[in-house]
Write an enzyme that holds these catalytic residues in place. Structure first.
Site, PDB file in Angstrom:
ATOM      1  N   LYS A  22       0.275   3.397  12.228  1.00  0.00           N
ATOM      2  CA  LYS A  22       0.710   2.342  11.298  1.00  0.00           C
ATOM      3  C   LYS A  22       1.726   2.881  10.288  1.00  0.00           C
ATOM      4  O   LYS A  22       2.792   2.314  10.097  1.00  0.00           O
ATOM      5  CB  LYS A  22      -0.511   1.788  10.544  1.00  0.00           C
ATOM      6  CG  LYS A  22      -0.169   0.934   9.347  1.00  0.00           C
ATOM      7  CD  LYS A  22      -1.388   0.368   8.674  1.00  0.00           C
ATOM      8  CE  LYS A  22      -1.903   1.184   7.515  1.00  0.00           C
ATOM      9  NZ  LYS A  22      -1.035   1.198   6.316  1.00  0.00           N
ATOM     10  N   ASN A  23       1.379   4.005   9.651  1.00  0.00           N
ATOM     11  CA  ASN A  23       2.245   4.499   8.577  1.00  0.00           C
ATOM     12  C   ASN A  23       3.568   5.054   9.096  1.00  0.00           C
ATOM     13  O   ASN A  23       4.519   5.220   8.327  1.00  0.00           O
ATOM     14  CB  ASN A  23       1.514   5.547   7.741  1.00  0.00           C
ATOM     15  CG  ASN A  23       0.411   4.930   6.897  1.00  0.00           C
ATOM     16  OD1 ASN A  23       0.279   3.708   6.872  1.00  0.00           O
ATOM     17  ND2 ASN A  23      -0.375   5.756   6.240  1.00  0.00           N
ATOM     18  N   ARG A  92       2.085  -3.498   0.273  1.00  0.00           N
ATOM     19  CA  ARG A  92       2.917  -2.841  -0.733  1.00  0.00           C
ATOM     20  C   ARG A  92       4.056  -2.020  -0.132  1.00  0.00           C
ATOM     21  O   ARG A  92       5.122  -1.887  -0.722  1.00  0.00           O
ATOM     22  CB  ARG A  92       2.062  -1.911  -1.588  1.00  0.00           C
ATOM     23  CG  ARG A  92       1.013  -2.579  -2.408  1.00  0.00           C
ATOM     24  CD  ARG A  92       0.229  -1.518  -3.126  1.00  0.00           C
ATOM     25  NE  ARG A  92       1.140  -0.528  -3.700  1.00  0.00           N
ATOM     26  CZ  ARG A  92       1.699  -0.621  -4.889  1.00  0.00           C
ATOM     27  NH1 ARG A  92       1.410  -1.639  -5.660  1.00  0.00           N
ATOM     28  NH2 ARG A  92       2.531   0.311  -5.325  1.00  0.00           N
ATOM     29  N   CYS A 116      -3.535  -2.393  -6.912  1.00  0.00           N
ATOM     30  CA  CYS A 116      -4.382  -2.855  -5.822  1.00  0.00           C
ATOM     31  C   CYS A 116      -5.731  -2.180  -5.949  1.00  0.00           C
ATOM     32  O   CYS A 116      -5.984  -1.480  -6.921  1.00  0.00           O
ATOM     33  CB  CYS A 116      -3.740  -2.575  -4.473  1.00  0.00           C
ATOM     34  SG  CYS A 116      -3.755  -0.846  -4.076  1.00  0.00           S
ATOM     35  N   ARG A 121      -1.023   2.195  -8.570  1.00  0.00           N
ATOM     36  CA  ARG A 121       0.084   2.377  -7.632  1.00  0.00           C
ATOM     37  C   ARG A 121       1.447   1.946  -8.183  1.00  0.00           C
ATOM     38  O   ARG A 121       2.054   0.970  -7.732  1.00  0.00           O
ATOM     39  CB  ARG A 121      -0.223   1.668  -6.308  1.00  0.00           C
ATOM     40  CG  ARG A 121      -1.474   2.210  -5.670  1.00  0.00           C
ATOM     41  CD  ARG A 121      -1.710   1.659  -4.303  1.00  0.00           C
ATOM     42  NE  ARG A 121      -0.973   2.346  -3.269  1.00  0.00           N
ATOM     43  CZ  ARG A 121      -1.150   2.125  -1.976  1.00  0.00           C
ATOM     44  NH1 ARG A 121      -2.017   1.245  -1.572  1.00  0.00           N
ATOM     45  NH2 ARG A 121      -0.455   2.787  -1.084  1.00  0.00           N
ATOM     46  N   PRO A 122       1.952   2.685  -9.170  1.00  0.00           N
ATOM     47  CA  PRO A 122       3.266   2.361  -9.725  1.00  0.00           C
ATOM     48  C   PRO A 122       4.390   2.616  -8.710  1.00  0.00           C
ATOM     49  O   PRO A 122       4.167   3.281  -7.699  1.00  0.00           O
ATOM     50  CB  PRO A 122       3.403   3.329 -10.907  1.00  0.00           C
ATOM     51  CG  PRO A 122       2.450   4.436 -10.638  1.00  0.00           C
ATOM     52  CD  PRO A 122       1.354   3.885  -9.765  1.00  0.00           C
ATOM     53  N   ILE A 123       5.582   2.091  -8.999  1.00  0.00           N
ATOM     54  CA  ILE A 123       6.719   2.322  -8.095  1.00  0.00           C
ATOM     55  C   ILE A 123       7.887   2.971  -8.845  1.00  0.00           C
ATOM     56  O   ILE A 123       9.034   2.867  -8.436  1.00  0.00           O
ATOM     57  CB  ILE A 123       7.189   1.020  -7.396  1.00  0.00           C
ATOM     58  CG1 ILE A 123       7.492  -0.071  -8.417  1.00  0.00           C
ATOM     59  CG2 ILE A 123       6.186   0.555  -6.361  1.00  0.00           C
ATOM     60  CD1 ILE A 123       8.349  -1.180  -7.837  1.00  0.00           C
ATOM     61  N   ASP A 124       7.557   3.658  -9.953  1.00  0.00           N
ATOM     62  CA  ASP A 124       8.617   4.279 -10.754  1.00  0.00           C
ATOM     63  C   ASP A 124       9.477   5.242  -9.928  1.00  0.00           C
ATOM     64  O   ASP A 124      10.699   5.295 -10.091  1.00  0.00           O
ATOM     65  CB  ASP A 124       8.002   5.009 -11.969  1.00  0.00           C
ATOM     66  CG  ASP A 124       6.896   5.979 -11.569  1.00  0.00           C
ATOM     67  OD1 ASP A 124       6.162   5.692 -10.608  1.00  0.00           O
ATOM     68  OD2 ASP A 124       6.783   7.046 -12.205  1.00  0.00           O
ATOM     69  N   LEU A 125       8.858   5.987  -9.009  1.00  0.00           N
ATOM     70  CA  LEU A 125       9.634   6.961  -8.226  1.00  0.00           C
ATOM     71  C   LEU A 125      10.572   6.241  -7.254  1.00  0.00           C
ATOM     72  O   LEU A 125      11.696   6.688  -7.014  1.00  0.00           O
ATOM     73  CB  LEU A 125       8.702   7.914  -7.469  1.00  0.00           C
ATOM     74  CG  LEU A 125       7.731   8.715  -8.352  1.00  0.00           C
ATOM     75  CD1 LEU A 125       6.809   9.585  -7.512  1.00  0.00           C
ATOM     76  CD2 LEU A 125       8.528   9.593  -9.334  1.00  0.00           C
ATOM     77  N   ASP A 309      -6.582   8.934   3.016  1.00  0.00           N
ATOM     78  CA  ASP A 309      -6.993   7.810   3.872  1.00  0.00           C
ATOM     79  C   ASP A 309      -8.264   8.111   4.668  1.00  0.00           C
ATOM     80  O   ASP A 309      -8.900   7.198   5.182  1.00  0.00           O
ATOM     81  CB  ASP A 309      -5.865   7.432   4.843  1.00  0.00           C
ATOM     82  CG  ASP A 309      -4.718   6.729   4.138  1.00  0.00           C
ATOM     83  OD1 ASP A 309      -4.875   6.376   2.953  1.00  0.00           O
ATOM     84  OD2 ASP A 309      -3.660   6.534   4.765  1.00  0.00           O
ATOM     85  N   ARG A 401      -5.907  -4.831   9.142  1.00  0.00           N
ATOM     86  CA  ARG A 401      -4.563  -4.401   8.705  1.00  0.00           C
ATOM     87  C   ARG A 401      -4.138  -3.137   9.439  1.00  0.00           C
ATOM     88  O   ARG A 401      -2.947  -2.907   9.640  1.00  0.00           O
ATOM     89  CB  ARG A 401      -4.559  -4.097   7.195  1.00  0.00           C
ATOM     90  CG  ARG A 401      -4.550  -5.320   6.306  1.00  0.00           C
ATOM     91  CD  ARG A 401      -4.354  -4.897   4.858  1.00  0.00           C
ATOM     92  NE  ARG A 401      -3.279  -3.927   4.775  1.00  0.00           N
ATOM     93  CZ  ARG A 401      -3.202  -2.957   3.870  1.00  0.00           C
ATOM     94  NH1 ARG A 401      -4.117  -2.835   2.953  1.00  0.00           N
ATOM     95  NH2 ARG A 401      -2.190  -2.112   3.885  1.00  0.00           N
TER      96      ARG A 401
END
Ligand code: UD1
Length: 426
Positions: A22-23, A92, A116, A121-125, A309, A401
């Protein structure tokens, strides 16, 4: 709505072919948009997250055609540059589509993915990477708009990631493929899925090197070409089924997965008392367990560390183990969402902050529990294999999922597990 019903304490036996990763496939599907042409992916898993990414690509104007495990993406024409919020909320990782839209269309927008169940789970990067590559970012009312200056493309640059985020590394690589000049990514994630993405991109004409190390270099190119690529087996699904063998006992061969990618989880299986034989050439791992698992100390971390995971599937078999285990979750701040359900099944777990102490109890007891996230849901099926009586797992859409059919797979190995229409259990 279907639930999963498991009657535990049956040993597992046989072999199972592990579905595609998946990933790995999700960023490849996004990457297909970089090329004004056709991309063919094989060994694509039939899971909800892939269906969600197909919906995004179709929304943006691509054609997606599925034939079994083969996915044909026709990205000759794109007609939209906005990723609708329902997709970002559902998945996400769709945020990586932004760099691809910038590279191909010069602009892209997405809603801001909220926190979540496994943490903020920030997205600053991700945003730092996009702006380093030359994007102008505007954030307003939860919407992120990324655009380039008129007539200018993305520009090769030097990016330093303060943490080896998988998603931000993918965002940086995808944004550099069509950028002008060279991009140096320092502090890159080394997960095997990043290596696969780089090989996939090189196969379509990109120039990426350094994969598998923390320094990835991308030489921008003007265009890509049609390509075919076969996705590797999913190391997390393989690790989940390895954990299932430790919970249920028995002997199982996991096929179609690269043993090297699972070095750390396999070491843990051995320490817990399993006999593990891996055959790199034929991509197989055989796991045998004939006793209750011994207690372990596990600390999750970026690759080559123990994968976050697999933390909850491993916690599940340790809950039915023969000793004390300590798990430290170092990647996500709230990833013990399954502890309450495991306790309902009789497990003895004390979780505080990012550390959980588990005292093995055997057998666990069947109960009605709820999947709260993808891997946590899979972990409940693992625990149910070591439980007396019937376990009913609700909210299984989380599991779907990422697992094609966890019931099909475990039933093939002899587990007493099935999908049941919820109406029949009331
Ligand atoms: C990917 C995987 C997920 C896996 C995770 C860690 C996919 C689709 N998902 O998620 O299954 O659990 O890697 O191996 O590939 N962070 C920031 N700022 C950012 C980005 C991340 O602070 O901009 C933090 C996160 O909150 C987290 C840590 O970095 O604490 C790791 O996250 P990251 O490696 O980015 O995970 P994902 O790419 O979201």
């Amino acid at each position: 709505m279907s639930v999963i019903q498991v009657r535990g304490l049956t040993p597992l036996k046989g072999e199972i072919f592990i579905q595609g990763s998946k990933n790995a496939v999700l960023p490849m599907m996004a990457a297909a948009l970089l090329h004004k042409g056709i991309t063919v992916l094989t060994n694509v898993p039939v899971i909800r997250d892939v269906a969600c990414m197909e919906d995004i690509l179709e929304h943006l104007g691509c054609g997606c055609c599925r034939e079994g495990n083969c996915l044909i993406i026709d990205a000759r024409q794109l007609t939209d540059t906005h990723i609708p919020s329902e997709y970002v909320t559902a998945m996400r990782s769709s945020i990586v589509v932004l760099s691809v839209l910038l590279g191909r269309m010069g602009e892209g927008s997405s809603c801001y993915p909220g926190g979540c169940l496994i943490g903020a789970r920030p997205i600053d990067l991700h945003l730092m990477v996009l702006s380093k590559l030359g994007a102008r970012l505007k954030e307003k009312d939860g919407l992120i708009e990324a655009a380039l200056k008129d007539g200018e493309g993305l520009k090769g640059t030097e990016i330093f990631l303060p943490y080896p985020s998988v998603g931000a590394t993918e965002q940086a690589i995808l944004g550099s493929v069509l950028a002008k000049g060279v991009t140096d990514i320092h502090g890159a994630a080394r997960e095997p899925e990043i290596g696969q993405l780089c090989r996939f991109l090189n196969n379509m004409g990109a120039v990426v090197c350094g994969m598998g190390t923390d320094h990835i270099v991308v030489q921008g190119v003007e265009e890509l070409h049609d390509s075919n690529f076969c996705v590797e087996g999913d190391r997390i699904v393989a690790g989940t089924y390895g954990a299932a063998v430790l919970a249920a006992q028995g002997t199982v061969t996991l096929k179609g997965v690269c043993p090297l990618d699972l070095k750390s989880p396999m070491e843990m299986l051995v320490r817990a008392g399993a006999y593990v034989r891996s055959r790199e050439a034929s991509r197989e791992i055989e796991v045998t367990m004939e006793r209750r698992p011994l207690g372990l100390g596990i600390e999750t971390g970026p690759y080559p560390g123990f994968p976050t995971d697999l933390q909850s599937p491993f916690m599940a078999f340790l809950a039915a183990g023969a000793g004390r285990s300590v798990i430290e979750e170092k990647v996500f701040e709230e990833r013990f969402g399954t502890v309450d359900s495991l306790k309902q099944m009789g497990a003895s777990i004390c979780a505080q902050g990012q550390c959980a102490v588990i005292e093995g109890v055997y057998p666990l007891k069947g109960a009605t529990v709820h999947a709260s996230d993808l891997r946590g849901g899979a972990a409940l099926t693992v625990a149910a294999l070591a439980a007396e009586g019937t376990t009913t797992i609700r909210d299984c859409h989380h599991i779907e999922r990422g697992y094609e059919d966890i019931c099909r797979d475990l039933a093939e190995l002899g587990a007493d597990i099935r999908w049941v229409n919820e109406a029949c259990t009331l």
